[in-house]
Design a protein around this motif. Structure first.
Motif, PDB file in Angstrom:
ATOM      1  N   THR A 169       0.711  -0.805  -0.465  1.00 22.24           N
ATOM      2  CA  THR A 169      -0.360   0.028   0.054  1.00 22.24           C
ATOM      3  C   THR A 169       0.935   0.907  -0.545  1.00 22.24           C
ATOM      4  O   THR A 169       1.785   1.230   0.759  1.00 22.24           O
ATOM      5  N   GLY A 170       0.192   2.196  -0.214  1.00 23.33           N
ATOM      6  CA  GLY A 170       1.306   3.840  -0.573  1.00 23.33           C
ATOM      7  C   GLY A 170       0.143   4.626   0.327  1.00 23.33           C
ATOM      8  O   GLY A 170       0.727   5.429   0.105  1.00 23.33           O
ATOM      9  N   ARG A 171      -0.378   4.134   0.807  1.00 18.06           N
ATOM     10  CA  ARG A 171      -0.718   5.033   1.765  1.00 18.06           C
ATOM     11  C   ARG A 171      -0.571   4.501   3.594  1.00 18.06           C
ATOM     12  O   ARG A 171      -0.853   3.507   4.068  1.00 18.06           O
ATOM     13  N   PRO A 172      -0.628   6.035   3.544  1.00 17.47           N
ATOM     14  CA  PRO A 172      -0.148   5.723   4.748  1.00 17.47           C
ATOM     15  C   PRO A 172      -1.929   5.371   6.269  1.00 17.47           C
ATOM     16  O   PRO A 172      -2.297   5.103   6.266  1.00 17.47           O
ATOM     17  N   ASP A 173      -0.892   4.928   7.657  1.00 19.93           N
ATOM     18  CA  ASP A 173      -1.735   4.440   8.488  1.00 19.93           C
ATOM     19  C   ASP A 173      -2.436   4.963   8.747  1.00 19.93           C
ATOM     20  O   ASP A 173      -3.566   4.565   8.734  1.00 19.93           O
ATOM     21  N   ASN A 174      -2.284   6.702   8.544  1.00 18.97           N
ATOM     22  CA  ASN A 174      -3.082   7.230   9.233  1.00 18.97           C
ATOM     23  C   ASN A 174      -4.518   7.762   8.159  1.00 18.97           C
ATOM     24  O   ASN A 174      -6.096   7.135   8.783  1.00 18.97           O
ATOM     25  N   ASN A 175      -4.290   7.359   7.268  1.00 20.04           N
ATOM     26  CA  ASN A 175      -5.209   6.852   6.435  1.00 20.04           C
ATOM     27  C   ASN A 175      -6.456   6.196   6.081  1.00 20.04           C
ATOM     28  O   ASN A 175      -7.131   5.444   5.976  1.00 20.04           O
ATOM     29  N   TRP A 176      -6.051   4.767   6.335  1.00 23.68           N
ATOM     30  CA  TRP A 176      -6.135   3.314   6.550  1.00 23.68           C
ATOM     31  C   TRP A 176      -7.440   3.561   7.875  1.00 23.68           C
ATOM     32  O   TRP A 176      -7.958   2.905   7.684  1.00 23.68           O
ATOM     33  N   TRP A 230      10.366   3.486   1.570  1.00 16.86           N
ATOM     34  CA  TRP A 230       9.339   4.584   1.849  1.00 16.86           C
ATOM     35  C   TRP A 230       9.781   4.834   3.651  1.00 16.86           C
ATOM     36  O   TRP A 230       9.638   4.035   4.693  1.00 16.86           O
ATOM     37  N   LYS A 232       6.647   5.761   5.336  1.00 14.61           N
ATOM     38  CA  LYS A 232       5.358   5.738   5.670  1.00 14.61           C
ATOM     39  C   LYS A 232       4.736   7.391   5.446  1.00 14.61           C
ATOM     40  O   LYS A 232       3.328   7.003   6.541  1.00 14.61           O
ATOM     41  N   VAL A 234       2.886   9.994   2.214  1.00 13.14           N
ATOM     42  CA  VAL A 234       3.170  10.679   1.140  1.00 13.14           C
ATOM     43  C   VAL A 234       4.089  10.733   0.481  1.00 13.14           C
ATOM     44  O   VAL A 234       4.072  12.203   0.497  1.00 13.14           O
ATOM     45  N   GLU A 255       5.728   4.932  -5.109  1.00 15.43           N
ATOM     46  CA  GLU A 255       4.735   5.030  -6.781  1.00 15.43           C
ATOM     47  C   GLU A 255       5.217   3.810  -8.133  1.00 15.43           C
ATOM     48  O   GLU A 255       5.160   3.375  -8.005  1.00 15.43           O
TER      49      GLU A 255
END
Length: 526
Positions: A169-176, A230, A232, A234, A255
């Motif tokens: 995943t390229g989304r940070p943890d807080n986004n999830w 990465w 973690k 964006v 990406e």
């Protein structure tokens, strides 16, 4: 509570700084106004030069990797700036480092389609000798053991080798956490943990480590190394140093790395064109910048303001440690203007090569025993742009007494954010205060509010001027200047008495105070 018996192990206890100025339950002491403190606050708030200093250093000069011309340029700038304020300053050599300079980097996918990629050459990466190198991508295989890997190694000849895990995943943890279902978050975390462990096993089975693998691939004839570390957040990747000597090593964005990896994994062999223009330069002096406001009553006792001057060079080192550098420069400027004749000598140390092991401050400690023996206090800042929120006693038994006295002079608007922990434990690393602590000198870290420092800016390609929170820096410069003033004026010399450290379970005896460590005096040349 403070235990007065040295023979007892002292626990850490937290004290809100607002409590230190109280007399009676819930009542703040009405301390007499101090005209010097008032002048420090007025100059720090109304005459601040932080934005301009930051622009000149970070935008104009940029990153300050040890051994580079930019580090030398920044040092010359700092000396000139101090002298313009009437502060004596000089460069002090403590060693030598590999000379190198970053240049433009162009990384393009040329098959199966054209796309310019976002990437950064690692520090000290070799270049491509002025030419563009075009080659296919090859993935690191999942082998059974080092013998199988050795048989595979010739396959890398003339190719770019990808050595990092494909992130799921390229989304940070807080986004999830904000948008994902509980089930999807659990699933993603389990998948990422499994992939991370599997990739670590893949590296181990080659017979190499992440540090030694690039050299093996280089020896086998690879055209270049491609990684993606990465952070973690964006767009943020960690940028450290290369472990190759002849072929380039580049870090690609999550990406673009994922794009190449998936294409190669599915059977399409992507091709890259890479032109990396870096320069190997003669061995360079490694140095600290030292500024001084001479004391008039006790010139041979010292208050030291401390921040490392060097940075990694994936970006401009704005919050690591441009913000600490700016805070100490601004504090010195303010002190020279409103407190030009301190009781004790006030030094500022801008240390080199902190990022490679606290080398500059370790060199200073080793080279100046006469100063170390007479330090009143060291105040160090090095963990981002946030306002200072924590101050620990570093294992000095009576730090509560003198830090408590000094903090009562700090305006309530500044000290309200700070929690203290006493007596604490002696620092052994992390930043330059530890070099002094290990030598037995009272040195303290002005620890800051996060602002997502660990993911967004710490050692990343996004550590730039725009991430600075200047209101917090003004807060920190005022805090530092007031603490320096209070420490300088204190009629008492600070105690160096140490706590008895916790029991070492292996020996059954108290642990020993950490011993000073010598710096690497000649680096990057092996």
């Amino acid at each position: 509570m403070l235990c007065l018996k040295k023979s007892l192990i002292l626990p850490l206890f937290l004290v809100p700084v607002t409590m230190m100025a109280q007399r009676g339950p819930g009542r703040l002491a009405e301390l007499p106004k101090d005209p010097v403190v008032e002048a420090i606050v007025a100059e720090g708030e109304q005459g601040s030069q932080l934005e301009q200093l930051g622009h000149e250093l970070l935008d104009g000069i940029g990153p300050r990797l040890v051994g580079t011309p930019e580090m030398k340029q920044a040092g010359d700038w700092a000396i000139a700036k101090y002298k313009s304020w009437g502060i004596a300053a000089h460069s002090e050599k403590w060693g030598e480092w590999r000379g190198w300079q970053r240049g433009p980097a162009h990384i393009d996918m040329v098959y199966p389609r054209l796309k310019s990629l976002e990437g950064t050459q690692l520090a000290w990466s070799p270049g491509t000798n002025g030419k563009a190198v075009t080659a296919e991508i090859i993935l690191l295989p999942d082998v059974t053991d080092s013998i199988t890997f050795a048989k595979w190694l010739p396959a890398v000849k003339g190719k770019f080798v990808m050595i990092s895990m494909l992130q799921p995943t390229g989304r940070p943890d807080n986004n999830w956490k904000e948008f994902g279902t509980a089930e999807s978050v659990i699933k993603m975390n389990k998948e990422r943990d499994a992939l991370t462990e599997a990739w670590a096993q893949r590296i181990r089975r080659t017979g190499y480590t992440t540090r030694t693998l690039p050299a093996a691939l280089e020896k086998a004839g690879a055209s270049g190394i491609i990684s993606s570390y990465w952070s973690k957040a964006v767009g943020a990747n960690k940028i450290f140093g290369a472990n190759t000597k002849k072929i380039p090593t580049v870090d690609l964005s999550l990406e673009d790395y994922g794009l190449l990896y998936r294409l190669a994994q599915s059977g399409t062999t992507p091709k890259l064109s890479m032109k990396i223009d870096s320069k190997e330069l003669p061995v360079a002096d490694a140095f600290n910048i030292i500024g001084e406001i001479k004391g008039v009553e006790k010139p041979n006792e010292y208050v030291i303001l401390s921040a490392h001057f060097d940075s990694w060079d994936g970006a401009t080192g704005a919050t690591d440690n441009g913000t600490g550098t700016l805070t100490m420069m601004e504090a010195m400027r303010i002190l020279k203007k409103v407190y030009p004749n301190p009781k004790r000598t006030i030094l500022v140390g801008h240390w080199g090569s902190e990022e490679q092991g606290l080398n500059g401050s370790r060199g200073f400690v080793e080279d100046h025993p006469e100063i170390i023996a007479n330090i009143q206090a060291v105040f160090n800042q090095d963990n981002g742009t946030g306002r200072v929120t924590n101050l620990q006693g570093q294992g000095f038994l009576h730090a509560y007494d003198y830090l408590g006295r000094w903090l009562t002079k700090v305006p309530q608007s500044v000290r309200q954010y700070i929690e203290t922990g006493f007596p604490g434990q002696p620092g052994t690393g992390g930043s330059d205060f530890a070099s002094f602590v290990m030598a037995g000198a009272p040195a303290f870290s002005l620890s800051s509010l996060s602002w997502d420092y660990g993911t967004i800016t710490w050692h990343t390609n996004r550590d730039t001027y725009d991430k600075i929170v200047f209101d917090d820096l003004r807060n920190n410069a005022i805090l530092t200047a007031v603490l320096a003033y209070a420490a300088s004026e204190d009629p008492q010399k600070t105690s160096r008495e140490k706590i008895v450290l916790p029991i070492d379970p292996q020996t059954g005896k108290p642990k020993e105070w950490p011993k000073p460590v010598s710096p690497t005096r000649r680096g990057g040349l092996d």
